[in-house]
Write a protein that holds these residues in place. Structure first.
Motif, PDB file in Angstrom:
ATOM      1  N   ASP A 141      -5.559  -7.339  -3.582  1.00 38.60           N
ATOM      2  CA  ASP A 141      -6.491  -7.162  -4.675  1.00 38.60           C
ATOM      3  C   ASP A 141      -7.558  -6.002  -4.890  1.00 38.60           C
ATOM      4  O   ASP A 141      -8.215  -5.910  -3.888  1.00 38.60           O
ATOM      5  CB  ASP A 141      -7.332  -8.384  -4.826  1.00 38.60           C
ATOM      6  CG  ASP A 141      -7.831  -8.844  -6.303  1.00 38.60           C
ATOM      7  OD1 ASP A 141      -7.335  -8.492  -7.248  1.00 38.60           O
ATOM      8  OD2 ASP A 141      -8.988  -9.272  -6.057  1.00 38.60           O
ATOM      9  N   PRO A 142      -7.605  -5.439  -5.872  1.00 40.79           N
ATOM     10  CA  PRO A 142      -6.701  -5.294  -6.884  1.00 40.79           C
ATOM     11  C   PRO A 142      -5.440  -5.017  -6.782  1.00 40.79           C
ATOM     12  O   PRO A 142      -5.067  -4.141  -5.960  1.00 40.79           O
ATOM     13  CB  PRO A 142      -7.685  -4.385  -7.925  1.00 40.79           C
ATOM     14  CG  PRO A 142      -8.167  -3.471  -7.007  1.00 40.79           C
ATOM     15  CD  PRO A 142      -8.586  -4.281  -5.634  1.00 40.79           C
TER      16      PRO A 142
ATOM     17  N   ALA B 127      -2.972   0.753   1.222  1.00 37.45           N
ATOM     18  CA  ALA B 127      -4.077   0.512   2.286  1.00 37.45           C
ATOM     19  C   ALA B 127      -3.285  -1.108   2.905  1.00 37.45           C
ATOM     20  O   ALA B 127      -3.313  -1.151   4.201  1.00 37.45           O
ATOM     21  CB  ALA B 127      -5.508   0.209   1.878  1.00 37.45           C
ATOM     22  N   ALA B 128      -3.119  -1.919   1.906  1.00 36.28           N
ATOM     23  CA  ALA B 128      -2.529  -3.117   2.536  1.00 36.28           C
ATOM     24  C   ALA B 128      -1.171  -3.207   3.139  1.00 36.28           C
ATOM     25  O   ALA B 128      -1.327  -3.700   4.366  1.00 36.28           O
ATOM     26  CB  ALA B 128      -2.325  -4.028   1.154  1.00 36.28           C
ATOM     27  N   VAL B 129      -0.290  -2.262   2.752  1.00 38.52           N
ATOM     28  CA  VAL B 129       0.881  -2.054   3.581  1.00 38.52           C
ATOM     29  C   VAL B 129       0.702  -1.351   5.046  1.00 38.52           C
ATOM     30  O   VAL B 129       1.055  -1.786   6.146  1.00 38.52           O
ATOM     31  CB  VAL B 129       1.833  -1.039   2.939  1.00 38.52           C
ATOM     32  CG1 VAL B 129       3.287  -0.777   3.522  1.00 38.52           C
ATOM     33  CG2 VAL B 129       2.264  -1.817   1.423  1.00 38.52           C
TER      34      VAL B 129
ATOM     35  N   GLY C 210       2.969   2.734  -2.935  1.00 36.50           N
ATOM     36  CA  GLY C 210       1.835   2.298  -3.711  1.00 36.50           C
ATOM     37  C   GLY C 210       2.206   2.209  -5.401  1.00 36.50           C
ATOM     38  O   GLY C 210       2.137   1.277  -6.149  1.00 36.50           O
ATOM     39  N   VAL C 211       2.632   3.486  -5.740  1.00 42.84           N
ATOM     40  CA  VAL C 211       2.814   3.841  -7.252  1.00 42.84           C
ATOM     41  C   VAL C 211       3.921   3.090  -7.735  1.00 42.84           C
ATOM     42  O   VAL C 211       3.901   2.182  -8.898  1.00 42.84           O
ATOM     43  CB  VAL C 211       2.995   5.142  -7.475  1.00 42.84           C
ATOM     44  CG1 VAL C 211       3.710   5.337  -8.915  1.00 42.84           C
ATOM     45  CG2 VAL C 211       1.876   6.106  -7.196  1.00 42.84           C
ATOM     46  N   THR C 212       4.899   2.749  -6.835  1.00 43.34           N
ATOM     47  CA  THR C 212       6.155   2.219  -7.313  1.00 43.34           C
ATOM     48  C   THR C 212       5.760   0.624  -7.477  1.00 43.34           C
ATOM     49  O   THR C 212       6.041  -0.010  -8.557  1.00 43.34           O
ATOM     50  CB  THR C 212       7.138   2.100  -6.018  1.00 43.34           C
ATOM     51  OG1 THR C 212       7.660   3.333  -6.290  1.00 43.34           O
ATOM     52  CG2 THR C 212       8.466   1.422  -6.469  1.00 43.34           C
TER      53      THR C 212
END
Ligand code: GLU
Length: 573
Positions: A505-506, A514-516, A548-550
């Motif tokens: 989130d978001p 960053a989360a991956v 991230g974009v995907t």
């Protein structure tokens, strides 16, 4: 101060603007702009030569204006045209054309009185005459000449009729054509590209300047218009050189100055054949023949039309029918018309750059000593000259054009790319726009741009985002490699990651990336063990725009659904 330079582009609106015409227009435009930049003044005229009523159409005229404006070849005098339209990111908004010098109109069909005035003067001065032979009589004489193996020339038999009688029949309105009395002396064209070209009097007969239907021929109209519009420089393809002595004869008979002529080299295909607007039909006919197609493969073409088209080398299908037919038989047609290149996703700047080099050489070096080849229209406006036009054939090297285009795309920044890609898709791939919307197109831009040689290539890159969550196949090999190989760690990581989606989130590209990364380090695996399984899961394949974009473009719910579908697939595999 030197005289202003006035050039003109004078297309016949019988079809789309093709690359040969576009090159002529570009050179005419550039010469006028160059003169303007040099301070002597320059005007570029656009004139629509629509005297062949049977073959001309308003749609073709409109298409030509539209394509020229898209290329950024904007005219000073000519039909008024609003450049402020969607899909034309390259042109400044506004209205161009108009008749500020008062020498219009710019459609020849609206200038018939002017032509007739000049024809009347020629007849009055005995420089031209009405001829009353019927088409059958002329045909019989032509046949006689062919049988006797001598070249046919009109024998001036109309002049056997006494002048008074001729004039009386003309006044009465007898069926006739008007012919120019060709002078009995050689005519020399001082061509700026080819040098002096002289033709003897025996090469021309008294050609027709007004047809039976009352319309002037091309020769008469072009000469009258060039003079009345103050044209100083006529640039056109070498196929017109044969006409020029006739035009000079007409200019002399009418007391007009002869403009400066420059005939440009013909454009050839890489296989050595002359590039022609019929090349698309030729390719489609060959494909039909090779595949043994003997009935129309699409409903838009009738059986009879198809048969005639296949039999006759010169016959062309309307372009939308041809496109449909080509798709049905699975053949890619060569791009010939400017519209073809637009549709295929070429940028106007790259196309103009490439066209300029078809016969013109700037003779300049780059900083590292190579021949300068990359430039824009502004460069042409500053440097274009007749001296740089070569005599030799121009080769249409498609690979070179494609590389120009991909370089030009590479030079756009991401925001510009998003804009031109969106404009292009709005015109040629509306599904892409309706499914992605402007926001996602902008999100994708940076990832799509480096993978595009043409704007049309973008679709392949984002295809996964245009289909439903169960609308794509998994590449078995990619699934195996990313998830099942060895200890099947990839599969385990994908399962775990699926449970962690809600915490991101978001839901935007940087946060996802960053989360991956955090996920990988938390589970002490390399990025390959998590990023690649996710990518394969949500797109079906091992290559996609940055992760991230995907994921951001797909949205959280889609990503969840896609990962679950992939897990089911992998477990079965
Ligand atoms: N209308 C002619 C053409 O399209 C123009 C030729 C010329 O430039 O004189 O070929």
């Amino acid at each position: 101060m030197p005289d202003p330079v006035v050039t003109r582009f004078a297309p016949s609106p019988t079809g789309h603007l093709h690359v040969g015409g576009a090159r002529t227009a570009l050179f005419c435009w550039a010469l006028a702009r160059r003169a303007e930049n040099d301070g002597s003044g320059g005007r570029f005229v656009l004139r629509i030569e629509d005297t062949d009523q049977a073959r001309s159409s308003d749609a073709a005229s409109a298409g030509i204006l539209e394509d020229l404006a898209w290329l950024g070849i904007l005219w000073d005098d000519g039909p008024e045209f609003s450049t402020h339209q969607e899909g034309r990111a390259s042109s400044p908004p506004g209205v161009i054309g108009g008749d500020s010098r008062g020498v219009g109109p710019y459609y020849q069909a609206q200038r018939l009185d002017l032509y007739n005035e000049h024809i009347a003067k020629l007849i009055e001065a005995d420089a031209a005459y009405p001829a009353f032979e019927s088409p059958d009589e002329l045909e019989a004489k032509r046949k006689e000449a062919i049988d006797a193996k001598v070249g046919y020339r009109y024998d001036r038999s109309a002049l056997d009729i006494p002048r008074d009688e001729r004039m009386a029949r003309l006044a009465k309105g007898d069926d006739h054509v008007v012919r120019l009395k060709m002078p009995d002396e050689p005519i020399t064209v001082h061509d700026q590209v080819l040098g002096d070209v002289t033709v003897g009097p025996d090469e021309f007969d008294d050609f027709i300047i007004r047809k039976r239907d009352g319309f002037p021929t091309y020769h008469l109209a072009v000469v009258v218009d060039d003079a009345l519009m103050g044209v100083t420089h006529v640039l056109r393809g070498q196929e017109h050189l044969i006409n020029t002595p006739r035009h000079i004869a007409l200019q002399r008979a009418l007391g007009f100055d002869t403009p400066t002529y420059a005939h440009m080299p013909l454009i050839f295909n890489p296989d050595g054949s002359k590039m022609s607007k019929r090349d698309k039909d030729k390719a489609a006919k060959k494909a039909c023949k090779d595949a043994g197609v003997d009935a129309p493969p699409v409903a838009s073409v009738s059986g009879e039309a198809f048969k005639k088209w296949m039999k006759d080398k010169t016959r062309q299908l309307p372009s939308d029918q041809l496109r449909e037919l080509a798709a049905a038989v699975g053949v890619t047609l060569p791009e010939i018309d400017v519209e073809d290149f637009r549709r295929a996703g070429y940028l106007p700047g790259a196309l103009c750059n490439f066209l300029a080099l078809l016969g013109w050489n700037p003779k300049q070096k780059t900083a590292d000593g190579k021949d300068l080849e990359t430039f824009d229209n502004a460069f042409l406006a500053e440097h274009f000259d007749l001296k740089g036009i070569g005599k030799g054939q121009a080769k249409f090297d498609r690979a070179k054009l494609l590389s120009f285009n991909s370089d030009a795309i590479g030079r756009l920044d991401d925001a510009e790319f998003a804009r031109v890609w969106r404009d292009w898709a709005g015109a040629y791939d509306p599904e892409l726009v309706s499914k992605l919307g402007d926001d996602k197109i902008a999100l994708f831009a940076g990832a799509v741009k480096p993978r595009c040689k043409t704007l049309a290539d973008g679709r392949g890159v984002v295809q996964f985002a245009l289909v439903d969550d169960d609308g794509y196949e998994f590449d078995g090999k990619a699934v195996h490699k990313a998830m099942l190989k060895g200890d099947a760690k990839g599969l385990e990581m994908l399962q775990t990651f699926a449970g962690a989606l809600d915490a991101i989130d978001p839901w935007d590209a940087p946060t996802i990336d960053a989360a991956v990364e955090a996920f990988a380090s938390e589970h002490e695996v390399g990025m390959g063990k998590i990023a690649q399984p996710i990518r394969v899961a949500v797109t079906g394949a091992g290559v996609s725009p940055p992760l991230g974009v995907t994921l951001a473009v797909l949205g959280r719910e889609s990503v969840q659904a896609r990962i679950e579908r992939c897990l089911a697939f992998a477990e079965q595999a």
